[in-house]
Design a protein around this motif. Structure first.
Motif, short mmCIF file in Angstrom:
data_model
loop_
_atom_site.label_atom_id
_atom_site.label_comp_id
_atom_site.label_asym_id
_atom_site.label_seq_id
_atom_site.Cartn_x
_atom_site.Cartn_y
_atom_site.Cartn_z
N GLY A 97 -12.88 -2.66 0.66
CA GLY A 97 -14.03 -1.68 0.52
C GLY A 97 -14.68 -1.25 1.51
N VAL A 98 -15.67 -0.49 1.26
CA VAL A 98 -16.53 -0.01 2.72
C VAL A 98 -17.48 -0.81 2.90
N THR A 99 -18.17 -0.75 4.18
CA THR A 99 -19.14 -1.55 4.66
C THR A 99 -20.58 -1.16 4.08
N ASP A 100 -21.64 -1.81 4.30
CA ASP A 100 -22.91 -1.27 4.12
C ASP A 100 -23.14 -0.15 4.90
N PHE A 101 -22.49 -0.19 6.19
CA PHE A 101 -22.99 1.10 7.18
C PHE A 101 -22.03 2.27 6.96
N ALA A 102 -21.16 2.18 5.88
CA ALA A 102 -20.17 3.37 5.97
C ALA A 102 -20.97 4.81 5.18
N ALA A 103 -20.56 5.92 5.92
CA ALA A 103 -21.03 7.02 5.19
C ALA A 103 -19.86 7.56 4.45
N ASP A 104 -19.72 6.76 3.41
CA ASP A 104 -18.60 7.02 2.33
C ASP A 104 -18.60 8.41 1.58
N ASP A 105 -19.49 9.18 1.96
CA ASP A 105 -19.56 10.34 1.51
C ASP A 105 -19.01 11.53 2.19
N ARG A 106 -18.81 10.85 3.50
CA ARG A 106 -18.08 11.96 4.56
C ARG A 106 -16.90 11.42 5.08
N ALA A 107 -16.17 10.52 4.14
CA ALA A 107 -14.90 10.06 4.61
C ALA A 107 -13.82 11.09 4.51
N VAL A 108 -12.78 11.10 5.29
CA VAL A 108 -11.75 12.18 5.78
C VAL A 108 -10.46 11.46 5.62
N MET A 109 -9.59 12.24 5.06
CA MET A 109 -8.24 12.02 4.95
C MET A 109 -7.47 12.76 5.97
N HIS A 110 -6.82 12.53 6.77
CA HIS A 110 -5.95 13.28 7.89
C HIS A 110 -4.27 13.06 7.48
N ARG A 111 -3.80 14.42 7.16
CA ARG A 111 -2.32 14.32 6.81
C ARG A 111 -1.57 15.30 7.58
N LYS A 112 -0.55 14.82 8.19
CA LYS A 112 0.47 15.80 8.96
C LYS A 112 1.05 16.79 8.03
N VAL A 113 0.91 18.05 8.19
CA VAL A 113 1.45 19.02 7.39
C VAL A 113 1.98 20.38 8.40
N ASP A 114 3.41 20.51 8.26
CA ASP A 114 3.89 21.32 9.36
C ASP A 114 3.60 20.96 10.63
N GLY A 115 3.89 19.66 10.94
CA GLY A 115 3.51 19.56 12.40
C GLY A 115 2.09 19.20 12.88
N GLU A 116 1.21 19.59 12.15
CA GLU A 116 -0.13 19.41 12.80
C GLU A 116 -0.85 18.77 11.55
N TYR A 117 -2.02 17.97 12.04
CA TYR A 117 -2.74 17.36 11.19
C TYR A 117 -4.11 18.25 10.65
N LYS A 118 -4.02 18.08 9.34
CA LYS A 118 -4.98 18.63 8.45
C LYS A 118 -5.87 17.79 8.06
N SER A 119 -7.21 18.16 7.80
CA SER A 119 -8.21 17.14 7.46
C SER A 119 -8.65 17.61 5.94
N TYR A 120 -8.78 16.48 5.00
CA TYR A 120 -9.34 16.68 3.64
C TYR A 120 -10.62 15.72 3.41
N ARG A 121 -11.73 16.34 3.05
CA ARG A 121 -12.96 15.58 2.65
C ARG A 121 -12.68 14.65 1.54
N LEU A 122 -13.18 13.22 1.72
CA LEU A 122 -13.19 12.49 0.59
C LEU A 122 -14.56 11.99 0.19
N ASP A 123 -14.80 11.86 -1.06
CA ASP A 123 -16.11 11.42 -1.43
C ASP A 123 -16.02 9.98 -1.91
N LEU A 124 -15.99 8.96 -1.04
CA LEU A 124 -15.52 7.58 -1.61
C LEU A 124 -16.79 6.91 -2.57
#
Length: 182
Positions: free
Chosen positions: A122-149
């Protein structure tokens, strides 16, 4: 943020360190289980060294079958990867930042963002869990996707509970005073 892309699994390519099983039907003396050497080759009876690194199992089986055709009539060759150790780090998912235990785990089909967050304790008390990001390599470069944990964990909102792909990295940032988060 870009839309999450679903990637299709790529065909498996044999790699250095993989253990492969080669079965030659009706010729048990030619069948063997062997580890791909650091130079990318394997040694086969009657054939000597054969490059295995970077080939699909079916392509290697076909190549061995053609070469053995000089010595035996209509060889039927099957190649199976019995220990795919060369892909160990490529087929992992990672979670870093403000989670109880940041980690890198083996990817399993069906894993989601929430699964990985729970595996990390789980997340810590200090986590900005509404600003988490998933990074995925697509066609050779990383793209970022916002997560709202935060929405996922507290409200059950699964709209950003994406299915993971091998190589995905989830970053959970720390709350910041100037953002009014502390």
């Amino acid at each position: 943020m870009p839309k999450v892309s679903e990637i299709q699994p790529e065909p498996y390519l044999i790699g250095i360190g993989d253990t492969i099983s080669i079965h030659v039907w009706r010729n048990p003396e030619l069948s063997q289980s062997i580890v791909v050497r650091p130079d990318g080759y394997i040694s086969m009876p009657l054939m000597g060294d054969v490059k295995a690194d970077g080939k699909e199992p079916e392509a290697l089986a076909s190549e061995i079958s053609v070469a053995l055709g000089e010595y035996i009539r209509t060889p039927e060759v099957t190649v199976m990867v019995t220990n795919p150790s060369s892909k160990e780090f490529r087929n992992r998912v990672r979670i870093t930042g403000q989670v109880a235990t940041p980690q890198s785990v083996s990817f399993q089909p069906g894993m989601t963002v929430l699964d990985l967050v729970l595996m990390a304790g789980g997340v810590t008390d200090f986590a900005a869990d509404d600003r988490a990001v998933m990074h995925r390599k697509v066609d050779g470069e990383y793209k970022s996707y916002r997560l709202d944990l935060e929405a996922m964990i507290t409200d059950g909102d699964m709209s950003t509970n994406y299915a993971l792909q091998p190589g995905d990295v989830i970053s959970v940032p720390r709350k910041q005073l100037f953002r009014g988060e502390l």
